[in-house]
Design a protein around this motif. Structure first.
Motif, PDB file in Angstrom:
ATOM      1  N   VAL A  89      77.923   9.046 -37.164  1.00  0.00           N
ATOM      2  CA  VAL A  89      77.227  10.066 -37.966  1.00  0.00           C
ATOM      3  C   VAL A  89      75.957  10.501 -37.240  1.00  0.00           C
ATOM      4  O   VAL A  89      75.161   9.661 -36.800  1.00  0.00           O
ATOM      5  N   VAL A  90      75.776  11.800 -37.127  1.00  0.00           N
ATOM      6  CA  VAL A  90      74.561  12.397 -36.563  1.00  0.00           C
ATOM      7  C   VAL A  90      73.850  13.138 -37.684  1.00  0.00           C
ATOM      8  O   VAL A  90      74.431  14.039 -38.301  1.00  0.00           O
ATOM      9  N   ALA A  91      72.609  12.785 -37.971  1.00  0.00           N
ATOM     10  CA  ALA A  91      71.847  13.449 -39.031  1.00  0.00           C
ATOM     11  C   ALA A  91      71.002  14.570 -38.439  1.00  0.00           C
ATOM     12  O   ALA A  91      70.288  14.366 -37.451  1.00  0.00           O
ATOM     13  N   ALA A  92      71.088  15.751 -39.040  1.00  0.00           N
ATOM     14  CA  ALA A  92      70.242  16.894 -38.678  1.00  0.00           C
ATOM     15  C   ALA A  92      69.059  16.906 -39.636  1.00  0.00           C
ATOM     16  O   ALA A  92      69.218  17.256 -40.809  1.00  0.00           O
ATOM     17  N   VAL A  93      67.898  16.492 -39.159  1.00  0.00           N
ATOM     18  CA  VAL A  93      66.742  16.253 -40.036  1.00  0.00           C
ATOM     19  C   VAL A  93      65.716  17.373 -39.872  1.00  0.00           C
ATOM     20  O   VAL A  93      64.863  17.335 -38.980  1.00  0.00           O
ATOM     21  N   GLN A  94      65.833  18.381 -40.725  1.00  0.00           N
ATOM     22  CA  GLN A  94      64.813  19.418 -40.761  1.00  0.00           C
ATOM     23  C   GLN A  94      63.822  19.091 -41.868  1.00  0.00           C
ATOM     24  O   GLN A  94      64.171  18.466 -42.867  1.00  0.00           O
ATOM     25  N   GLY A  95      62.560  19.486 -41.669  1.00  0.00           N
ATOM     26  CA  GLY A  95      61.565  19.237 -42.702  1.00  0.00           C
ATOM     27  C   GLY A  95      61.351  17.753 -42.927  1.00  0.00           C
ATOM     28  O   GLY A  95      61.276  16.962 -41.987  1.00  0.00           O
ATOM     29  N   ALA A  96      61.281  17.358 -44.203  1.00  0.00           N
ATOM     30  CA  ALA A  96      60.872  16.010 -44.557  1.00  0.00           C
ATOM     31  C   ALA A  96      62.039  15.071 -44.804  1.00  0.00           C
ATOM     32  O   ALA A  96      63.057  15.454 -45.374  1.00  0.00           O
ATOM     33  N   ALA A  97      61.844  13.825 -44.376  1.00  0.00           N
ATOM     34  CA  ALA A  97      62.701  12.699 -44.753  1.00  0.00           C
ATOM     35  C   ALA A  97      61.737  11.623 -45.237  1.00  0.00           C
ATOM     36  O   ALA A  97      61.154  10.889 -44.436  1.00  0.00           O
ATOM     37  N   ILE A  98      61.548  11.552 -46.544  1.00  0.00           N
ATOM     38  CA  ILE A  98      60.481  10.755 -47.130  1.00  0.00           C
ATOM     39  C   ILE A  98      61.067   9.638 -47.987  1.00  0.00           C
ATOM     40  O   ILE A  98      62.002   9.857 -48.762  1.00  0.00           O
ATOM     41  N   GLY A  99      60.491   8.441 -47.899  1.00  0.00           N
ATOM     42  CA  GLY A  99      60.918   7.334 -48.748  1.00  0.00           C
ATOM     43  C   GLY A  99      62.396   7.048 -48.582  1.00  0.00           C
ATOM     44  O   GLY A  99      62.872   6.773 -47.478  1.00  0.00           O
ATOM     45  N   GLY A 100      63.132   7.121 -49.693  1.00  0.00           N
ATOM     46  CA  GLY A 100      64.573   6.921 -49.622  1.00  0.00           C
ATOM     47  C   GLY A 100      65.266   7.956 -48.765  1.00  0.00           C
ATOM     48  O   GLY A 100      66.359   7.708 -48.240  1.00  0.00           O
ATOM     49  N   GLY A 101      64.652   9.129 -48.595  1.00  0.00           N
ATOM     50  CA  GLY A 101      65.212  10.142 -47.692  1.00  0.00           C
ATOM     51  C   GLY A 101      65.191   9.671 -46.257  1.00  0.00           C
ATOM     52  O   GLY A 101      66.095   9.974 -45.468  1.00  0.00           O
ATOM     53  N   LEU A 102      64.151   8.893 -45.893  1.00  0.00           N
ATOM     54  CA  LEU A 102      64.121   8.262 -44.571  1.00  0.00           C
ATOM     55  C   LEU A 102      65.241   7.229 -44.487  1.00  0.00           C
ATOM     56  O   LEU A 102      65.920   7.116 -43.461  1.00  0.00           O
ATOM     57  N   GLY A 103      65.447   6.484 -45.585  1.00  0.00           N
ATOM     58  CA  GLY A 103      66.548   5.526 -45.607  1.00  0.00           C
ATOM     59  C   GLY A 103      67.891   6.181 -45.395  1.00  0.00           C
ATOM     60  O   GLY A 103      68.744   5.645 -44.677  1.00  0.00           O
ATOM     61  N   LEU A 104      68.080   7.360 -45.980  1.00  0.00           N
ATOM     62  CA  LEU A 104      69.330   8.095 -45.794  1.00  0.00           C
ATOM     63  C   LEU A 104      69.480   8.527 -44.338  1.00  0.00           C
ATOM     64  O   LEU A 104      70.572   8.412 -43.755  1.00  0.00           O
ATOM     65  N   ALA A 105      68.406   9.026 -43.736  1.00  0.00           N
ATOM     66  CA  ALA A 105      68.459   9.415 -42.320  1.00  0.00           C
ATOM     67  C   ALA A 105      68.773   8.218 -41.431  1.00  0.00           C
ATOM     68  O   ALA A 105      69.509   8.331 -40.444  1.00  0.00           O
ATOM     69  N   LEU A 106      68.241   7.046 -41.786  1.00  0.00           N
ATOM     70  CA  LEU A 106      68.467   5.845 -40.998  1.00  0.00           C
ATOM     71  C   LEU A 106      69.881   5.293 -41.157  1.00  0.00           C
ATOM     72  O   LEU A 106      70.311   4.466 -40.344  1.00  0.00           O
ATOM     73  N   SER A 107      70.592   5.736 -42.174  1.00  0.00           N
ATOM     74  CA  SER A 107      71.979   5.290 -42.330  1.00  0.00           C
ATOM     75  C   SER A 107      72.880   5.915 -41.262  1.00  0.00           C
ATOM     76  O   SER A 107      73.969   5.406 -40.996  1.00  0.00           O
ATOM     77  N   ALA A 108      72.432   7.015 -40.670  1.00  0.00           N
ATOM     78  CA  ALA A 108      73.192   7.662 -39.598  1.00  0.00           C
ATOM     79  C   ALA A 108      73.006   6.901 -38.289  1.00  0.00           C
ATOM     80  O   ALA A 108      72.074   6.118 -38.126  1.00  0.00           O
ATOM     81  N   ASP A 109      73.916   7.152 -37.353  1.00  0.00           N
ATOM     82  CA  ASP A 109      73.814   6.525 -36.034  1.00  0.00           C
ATOM     83  C   ASP A 109      72.748   7.195 -35.175  1.00  0.00           C
ATOM     84  O   ASP A 109      72.099   6.536 -34.352  1.00  0.00           O
ATOM     85  N   PHE A 110      72.598   8.505 -35.346  1.00  0.00           N
ATOM     86  CA  PHE A 110      71.666   9.283 -34.547  1.00  0.00           C
ATOM     87  C   PHE A 110      70.973  10.300 -35.433  1.00  0.00           C
ATOM     88  O   PHE A 110      71.502  10.722 -36.467  1.00  0.00           O
ATOM     89  N   ARG A 111      69.768  10.728 -34.991  1.00  0.00           N
ATOM     90  CA  ARG A 111      69.001  11.719 -35.730  1.00  0.00           C
ATOM     91  C   ARG A 111      68.474  12.776 -34.760  1.00  0.00           C
ATOM     92  O   ARG A 111      67.941  12.438 -33.693  1.00  0.00           O
ATOM     93  N   VAL A 112      68.622  14.026 -35.150  1.00  0.00           N
ATOM     94  CA  VAL A 112      68.103  15.164 -34.386  1.00  0.00           C
ATOM     95  C   VAL A 112      67.088  15.869 -35.269  1.00  0.00           C
ATOM     96  O   VAL A 112      67.336  16.095 -36.462  1.00  0.00           O
ATOM     97  N   GLY A 113      65.918  16.192 -34.705  1.00  0.00           N
ATOM     98  CA  GLY A 113      64.892  16.865 -35.496  1.00  0.00           C
ATOM     99  C   GLY A 113      64.032  17.753 -34.632  1.00  0.00           C
ATOM    100  O   GLY A 113      64.294  17.956 -33.442  1.00  0.00           O
TER     101      GLY A 113
END
Length: 239
Positions: free
Chosen positions: A79-103
Motif C-alpha cells: 500500500v502506498v499512501a498519498a498524503v496531501q494536507g494533514a495526517a493528524i493523530g489517528g490520521g497519522l496512524g492510518l498513514a503509517l498503516s501503509a508501506d510507503f507514503r508520498v507527500g
C-alpha cells in the motif's frame, strides 16, 4: 493496481465505518490481479483524525475501531499512501498503516496526543518507531509537535517528497514501480518483512486503549481538549 479513496472531504475524519470499509476494500483485493494499492483521499487533507462530532455510540467503540485498524496490517498487497494536507493523530496512524507514503512540503503530520493529555492510539506506539526510529518517535510523541513535509521526508516518514499537485500522481507512479515485479514474489517478500506486525499492532492497541481510558478520567485530559477547542496553550497540572 488499485486505488482506495477516502471520500469525506475536506478533512476526511474517520470512524469505525470508514476504517472497516478500507479494511474490506483491502481484503477484496487479496485474491484478484492487483499488485499494489494506492490509499488516497478527496479534499484538502488526507485524514485529520477521528470523527468526534457524534457520540461514541453512533461512531462505534474505540475497541471495535482498533480491531478494524488491525485488519489493515493483515492486507497482503503493498500500500502506498498519498498524503496531501494533514495526517493528524489517528490520521497519522492510518498513514503509517501503509508501506510507503508520498507527500508534499505542505503535508503536515502530528502525533499531538501528549498536548491533549492523552495516549497515542491506532498502533502508533508500534508503527511510528518502526518507520522513523525509536529516538525520533519518542521526541515526536512526547512533544506533540507538528511536522511539515520536508521534516517528515528527512526523517523517513515520507518516502517521496513532490509538489502539492503531484502527490496522488506520484503515489500512483510509486505503486506502478512495485506492480512491475512478480506478484507472488511481492506478496512473499512483504509478508516476510512485515511478519508479526499485525499481532504487534493488536497488542499495542489493547495497551493504548487501556491507557487512553485511564487518562480520559484526568483533569489534564479535559484541559487539553478545552485548550485545543479554544485555540490556546494548555495549562497542565499533573492531575
Amino acid at each position: 493496481m488499485a486505488t482506495v479513496e477516502i471520500r469525506r472531504p475536506p478533512n476526511n475524519f474517520f470512524d469505525v465505518d470508514l476504517i472497516t470499509a478500507i479494511a474490506n476494500a483491502y481484503s477484496s483485493l487479496d485474491d484478484i490481479e492487483c499488485r499494489a494499492i494506492v490509499l488516497c483521499a478527496q479534499g484538502k487533507h488526507f485524514c485529520a483524525g477521528a470523527d468526534f462530532s457524534r457520540p461514541e455510540a453512533e461512531r462505534g467503540s474505540t475497541q471495535e475501531l482498533y480491531a478494524q485498524a488491525a485488519r489493515l496490517f493483515r492486507a497482503r498487497k503493498p500500500v502506498v499512501a498519498a498524503v496531501q494536507g494533514a495526517a493528524i493523530g489517528g490520521g497519522l496512524g492510518l498513514a503509517l498503516s501503509a508501506d510507503f507514503r508520498v507527500g508534499a512540503s505542505s503535508s503536515r503530520f502530528a502525533a499531538n496526543f501528549s498536548r491533549l493529555g492523552f495516549h497515542p492510539g491506532f498502533g502508533i506506539s508500534v508503527t511510528l518507531p518502526r518507520v522513523v526510529g525509536e529516538q525520533k518517535a519518542l521526541e515526536w510523541l512526547l512533544t506533540g509537535e507538528r511536522l511539515g513535509g520536508e521534516s517528515a521526508h528527512a526523517a523517513g516518514l515520507l518516502d517521496e517528497l513532490v509538489t502539492e499537485d503531484d502527490v496522488r500522481p506520484a503515489a500512483l507512479r510509486f505503486a506502478e514501480r512495485i506492480a512491475t515485479s512478480a506478484p507472488l514474489a511481492l506478496v512473499s517478500i512483504r509478508a516476510t518483512l512485515r511478519s508479526g506486525l499485525a499481532e504487534e499492532v493488536e497488542a499495542a492497541t489493547a495497551h493504548e486503549l487501556a491507557e487512553q481510558t485511564r487518562l480520559q478520567a484526568t483533569a489534564d485530559f479535559h484541559e487539553g481538549i478545552a485548550a485545543a477547542a479554544q485555540r490556546r496553550a494548555p495549562v497542565f497540572t499533573g492531575r
